[in-house]
Motif scaffolding. Structure first.
Motif, PDB file in Angstrom:
ATOM      1  N   LEU A   1       0.856  -1.190   0.000  1.00 36.57           N
ATOM      2  CA  LEU A   1       0.000   0.000   0.000  1.00 36.57           C
ATOM      3  C   LEU A   1       0.891   1.238   0.000  1.00 36.57           C
ATOM      4  O   LEU A   1       2.027   1.201   0.490  1.00 36.57           O
ATOM      5  N   ASP A   2       0.368   2.345  -0.523  1.00 41.19           N
ATOM      6  CA  ASP A   2       1.143   3.583  -0.614  1.00 41.19           C
ATOM      7  C   ASP A   2       0.783   4.512   0.545  1.00 41.19           C
ATOM      8  O   ASP A   2      -0.383   4.872   0.715  1.00 41.19           O
ATOM      9  N   TYR A   3       1.793   4.901   1.331  1.00 40.74           N
ATOM     10  CA  TYR A   3       1.543   5.774   2.484  1.00 40.74           C
ATOM     11  C   TYR A   3       0.841   7.065   2.067  1.00 40.74           C
ATOM     12  O   TYR A   3      -0.002   7.588   2.806  1.00 40.74           O
ATOM     13  N   MET A   4       1.164   7.568   0.886  1.00 39.76           N
ATOM     14  CA  MET A   4       0.595   8.850   0.446  1.00 39.76           C
ATOM     15  C   MET A   4      -0.896   8.740   0.135  1.00 39.76           C
ATOM     16  O   MET A   4      -1.537   9.757  -0.153  1.00 39.76           O
ATOM     17  N   GLN A   5      -1.450   7.533   0.192  1.00 38.61           N
ATOM     18  CA  GLN A   5      -2.877   7.350  -0.083  1.00 38.61           C
ATOM     19  C   GLN A   5      -3.690   7.017   1.165  1.00 38.61           C
ATOM     20  O   GLN A   5      -4.858   6.635   1.041  1.00 38.61           O
ATOM     21  N   VAL A   6      -3.096   7.135   2.359  1.00 35.53           N
ATOM     22  CA  VAL A   6      -3.826   6.726   3.561  1.00 35.53           C
ATOM     23  C   VAL A   6      -4.327   7.913   4.376  1.00 35.53           C
ATOM     24  O   VAL A   6      -4.843   7.735   5.475  1.00 35.53           O
TER      25      VAL A   6
ATOM     26  N   ASN B   1       4.125   1.116   2.361  1.00 37.72           N
ATOM     27  CA  ASN B   1       5.385   1.581   1.789  1.00 37.72           C
ATOM     28  C   ASN B   1       5.419   3.112   1.678  1.00 37.72           C
ATOM     29  O   ASN B   1       4.395   3.767   1.769  1.00 37.72           O
ATOM     30  N   ARG B   2       6.625   3.637   1.495  1.00 34.35           N
ATOM     31  CA  ARG B   2       6.886   5.072   1.324  1.00 34.35           C
ATOM     32  C   ARG B   2       6.620   5.872   2.599  1.00 34.35           C
ATOM     33  O   ARG B   2       6.220   7.031   2.532  1.00 34.35           O
TER      34      ARG B   2
ATOM     35  N   ASN C   1      10.078   1.200   4.127  1.00 32.55           N
ATOM     36  CA  ASN C   1      10.760   2.101   3.195  1.00 32.55           C
ATOM     37  C   ASN C   1      11.515   1.220   2.215  1.00 32.55           C
ATOM     38  O   ASN C   1      12.674   0.861   2.427  1.00 32.55           O
ATOM     39  N   ALA C   2      10.846   0.837   1.142  1.00 28.99           N
ATOM     40  CA  ALA C   2      11.414  -0.127   0.197  1.00 28.99           C
ATOM     41  C   ALA C   2      12.644   0.423  -0.503  1.00 28.99           C
ATOM     42  O   ALA C   2      13.590  -0.317  -0.789  1.00 28.99           O
TER      43      ALA C   2
ATOM     44  N   TRP D   1      16.001   0.574   9.831  1.00 27.87           N
ATOM     45  CA  TRP D   1      15.269   1.813   9.527  1.00 27.87           C
ATOM     46  C   TRP D   1      14.193   1.622   8.459  1.00 27.87           C
ATOM     47  O   TRP D   1      13.215   2.366   8.428  1.00 27.87           O
ATOM     48  N   SER D   2      14.360   0.651   7.586  1.00 30.85           N
ATOM     49  CA  SER D   2      13.398   0.461   6.492  1.00 30.85           C
ATOM     50  C   SER D   2      12.197  -0.378   6.906  1.00 30.85           C
ATOM     51  O   SER D   2      11.172  -0.373   6.226  1.00 30.85           O
TER      52      SER D   2
END
Length: 831
Positions: A212-217, A248-249, A287-288, A371-372
């Motif tokens: 999933l994209d963090y910027m979409q949550v 992710n992200r 953090n891929a 960290w990732s």
């Protein structure tokens, strides 16, 4: 020894013991297995047994990566395998299925597909860069080609050393177990039924990693993200019982964002609700990009062994890491000045192209894993692999073994039960019983089939009409003993109808109303249908919309007319009609393709419902058989259980498939020829006119007087007159945008009713298959029993006591094999 290794070894041992037990039975009594029926059951068992042995000898654990739009799925794959193989694109350019298998020899296979616009074949000795470029070229070629027409998506298999196979501790898998990663395309790249079906087969056998994209949550986008997630999981048929979610992200978090833990907790609850999960899912912040750079700079080798990565590639990846992940490094080193200075020193060395030794690289990778979120992901993987391995790898290899052994064992029981008969009178009685069973069963099965055909037809006819009658249909279904399967199918069909309206019909209608650009419409439709169809619809729309300005509204239609002798005008009308028909043709194709795709996405739900539907008639047939056995005829030979086991084996090989096309759209385009009298000119003519004048005359002779009288005179006068002729016109009636939408919706509604007819045929065929298979099974088992009884008659007349002892020993051996099979099934079904 790990739990997985222990379980796998135990399964292999039990499977071998089962094979040895059956071999012992065959070797000790070859005459028993000479019977044609027993021989057939034995061969079926041996075939699936050998396949199971092979699958468990070289098992493979599959991980499928699914993801929503722009979730960085391919970057995650590369980070997990420790090499850059899956193409990383800024846009949605993934296509087909990329399977990456562990192998020490690097090899690429691109399967032959019909009319492929890319090179297919097999290549060996390729570098990672060669592999990456070839795979990227294939995917770009596929996306370019599918803009023109439909293609079977490329099926690509790359054989390379994989990190989780080289370092077995990451997944906790024992040596000898293969590892495969399946990089699946985003749902927007899969818009046809055939490619979706191919992907579903892959996903259903694999552990799923969902990106999933963090910027979409955030609150603005999360609803859309969850809707897309639901479609991804439902359509690709990901196993929700074997799934980890990656957010992710997370390095894109802003300082004003909600705390990450709060956002993830909220997301876990919403995913649980949307996917109807029994418990809260794993959602890991990730953090891929950081892990990808660091892991690929180390390579795919084990952490405790020397890296084989070249300094050139290592430095290139580390430069990219320090550039793209500077914010993450800064955030995680701000509380530790020594660590911050250490990373700055490494960055300077990288900039100066100094070699980075393995020990330093290990430290960089150590921090990157922390960290990732990579370390937590591998930890979670190990736990879930332990939980899922038996269900995903062991059990699927053995299911057919269990069914086929059961059929063999039940057939042998027929012989064993027959050999316990000790007099000719009982033999005769049993032969009469079996003849009666066969006769009654064939009569009852015909009645049963007719009843169920009628019940199903009545329910479907009610479902085809107004919604208010669905309650009535449900009542009838419940009265007849059916579950809610019809209504699960009905819900799926209704969802398809709703999607077709909102995703295809409404956008085209609104484009006409709002004078929308053709490219804008194409891009919108391209998200839900094949690019070639989106292109066809947008081109046809562009031509039709530009022509409609010359039409006049009339009721629900737009009308244009020209004189029949106007060659240019009639040609234009022909073009108007052709472009409109082309629009209808393209819409019909798009609706059919989208419907097929949606139904394939719901195939699992529909097939489960259909299976449930035929369970009742199947069970009823079993009851009819039981009636023959228990109420009318008593037999010491268990025909029932043997026939059911035989049936189960046959049905496992005969699952239903989806029907083909459903929708036809009406074309309410009308062209007329009409004749009207019309003024075509004027002419000058002389017309005779009359006018009355008065004249004086004298009246009388003596006393005459002057009087006046009218006199009519004729004269010629020139006048202008209209000239009329019969004029033929051609009129074209095109539907307005609203009427187009109504017609397309009407076509879908009719298609939905037709779909019920197709489903009725489907269910009926399935019921007929069950019936004929059951009849065949009963015939096979009763024939076996009759042959056994005939032999028993001879045995009684001969050395009966010796034969009795032989069969006692045989039963002990058979029961031992059955106990082994039961232990094997119990063991592999336990988590």
């Amino acid at each position: 020894m790990s739990l997985i290794e222990s379980k796998l070894n135990n399964t292999r041992n039990l499977l071998q013991e089962l094979g040895n037990s059956v071999s012992s039975l065959v070797n000790s009594s070859p005459d028993v297995f000479a019977d044609s029926g027993i021989q057939s059951c034995l061969q079926d068992f041996l075939t699936v047994y050998q396949e199971a042995v092979q699958r468990l000898e070289n098992p493979s654990f599959r991980i499928a990566t699914l993801g929503t739009t722009s979730s960085g799925k391919s970057t995650i794959v590369n980070a997990l395998i420790g090499r850059k193989i899956a193409p990383i694109e800024a846009g949605e350019m993934s296509g087909g299925v990329l399977t990456i298998k562990h192998s020490q020899e690097q090899r690429l296979m691109i399967a032959e597909t019909e009319d492929a616009a890319w090179e297919a074949g097999e290549w060996t000795g390729l570098s990672d860069e060669d592999l990456y470029q070839r795979i990227s070229t294939v995917m770009h070629s596929y996306h370019a080609a599918r803009k023109k027409r439909e293609y079977v998506a490329p099926q690509i298999t790359a054989h390379v050393p994989l990190l989780p196979a080289c370092d077995a501790s990451l997944l906790g898998l024992p040596n000898g177990i293969g590892v495969e990663l399946i990089d699946l395309p985003g749902l927007k790249s899969v818009q046809d039924r055939a490619n979706l079906a191919t992907i579903q087969k892959q996903v259903n056998k694999a552990f799923s990693l969902v990106a999933l994209d963090y910027m979409q949550v955030d609150d603005e986008h999360r609803k859309r993200l969850l809707e897309e997630l639901k479609k991804v999981v439902e359509y690709l048929q990901g196993r929700t019982d074997s799934m980890i979610f990656i957010l992710n992200r997370v390095d894109n978090r802003g300082t004003d964002d909600l705390p990450l833990s709060e956002r993830i907790d909220k997301l876990r609850k919403e995913i649980k609700e949307v996917l109807s999960l029994p418990e809260l899912p794993d959602v890991l912040p990730f953090n891929a990009r950081l892990l990808y750079y660091a892991q690929c700079a180390w390579g795919s080798g084990a952490f405790n062994e020397p890296s084989v990565m070249s300094q050139e590639i290592r430095l290139k990846l580390l430069k990219a890491m320090f550039q793209d992940c500077a914010g993450v490094i800064k955030l995680n080193t701000k509380e530790n000045r020594d660590l911050k200075n250490w990373f700055r020193d490494i960055e300077d060395r990288v900039e100066d192209n100094e070699a980075i030794d393995d020990e330093t690289m290990r430290q960089i990778l150590h921090y990157s894993l922390e960290w990732s979120g990579g370390r937590e992901l591998w930890d979670r993987f190990r736990v879930r692999v332990q939980e899922s391995f038996a269900e995903l790898v062991i059990l699927p290899a053995l299911l057919e073994v269990f069914d086929n052994y059961d059929a063999l064992a039940q057939s042998l029981d027929i012989l064993i039960q027959t050999r316990k008969i000790n007099n000719q009178e009982q033999v005769k009685q049993e032969r009469d019983n079996i003849a009666k069973i066969r006769q009654d069963f064939h009569k009852n099965i015909k009645i049963c089939k007719k009843e169920f055909h009628g019940d199903i037809k009545a329910i479907i006819e009610l479902l085809k009409i107004a919604p208010k009658d669905h309650i009535e249909a449900k009542k009838i279904a419940n009265t007849k003993g059916f579950d809610d399967s019809f209504f699960r199918i009905f819900g799926a069909v209704n969802e398809v109808e709703g999607d077709l309206t909102t995703s295809l019909i409404v956008p085209v209608r609104d484009a006409f109303k709002n004078n929308q650009g053709a490219f804008e419409l194409r891009d919108k439709l391209g998200e839900i249908t094949l690019p070639s169809l989106a292109e066809d619809i947008s081109k046809a729309y562009d031509n039709v919309s530009r022509r409609l300005s010359k039409f006049s509204p009339k009721s629900e239609y737009l009308v244009k007319r020209v004189r029949a002798d106007d060659n240019h005008g009639t040609k234009e009308i022909e073009h108007d009609e052709r472009y409109t028909l082309l629009l209808y043709h393209s819409m019909r194709k798009a609706i059919s393709k989208r419907a097929e795709f949606l139904l394939q996405g719901k195939a699992q739900k529909i097939e489960q419902a259909l299976q449930s539907l035929v369970e009742k008639p199947s069970n009823e047939l079993v009851k009819k058989l039981k009636v023959c056995l228990s109420e009318e005829v008593f037999s010491s030979i268990n025909i029932e259980q043997a026939a059911i086991s035989n049936l189960r084996k046959k049905l496992a090989q005969n699952l239903p498939t989806l029907p083909e096309k459903f929708f036809e759209l009406p074309e309410a385009i009308e062209k007329k020829r009409i004749t009207e009298k019309e003024e075509v000119g004027k002419e000058e003519v002389n017309e005779t006119r009359r006018k009355t004048e008065y004249e004086n005359y004298r009246d009388g002779s003596c006393f005459s007087s002057t009087k006046t009288r009218p006199v009519t005179r004729e004269y010629q006068e020139a006048v202008t007159r209209n000239i009329y002729e019969d004029i033929e016109y051609v009129e074209l009636f095109l539907p307005s945008p609203d009427l187009m939408a109504k017609q397309w919706s009407s076509g879908i509604e009719k298609g939905k009713k037709r779909l019920w007819d197709i489903l009725f045929e489907w269910i009926s065929k399935r019921l007929d298959d069950v019936s004929s298979n059951f009849e065949e099974s009963v015939d096979e088992i009763t024939n076996l029993a009759e042959r056994a009884l005939q032999q028993q008659s001879s045995i009684i007349e001969g050395n009966f006591e010796q034969e009795k002892q032989f069969w006692r020993d045989f039963e002990v051996k058979k029961d031992h094999a059955t106990a082994v099979c039961q232990n094997l099934e119990k063991d592999c079904r336990q988590s």
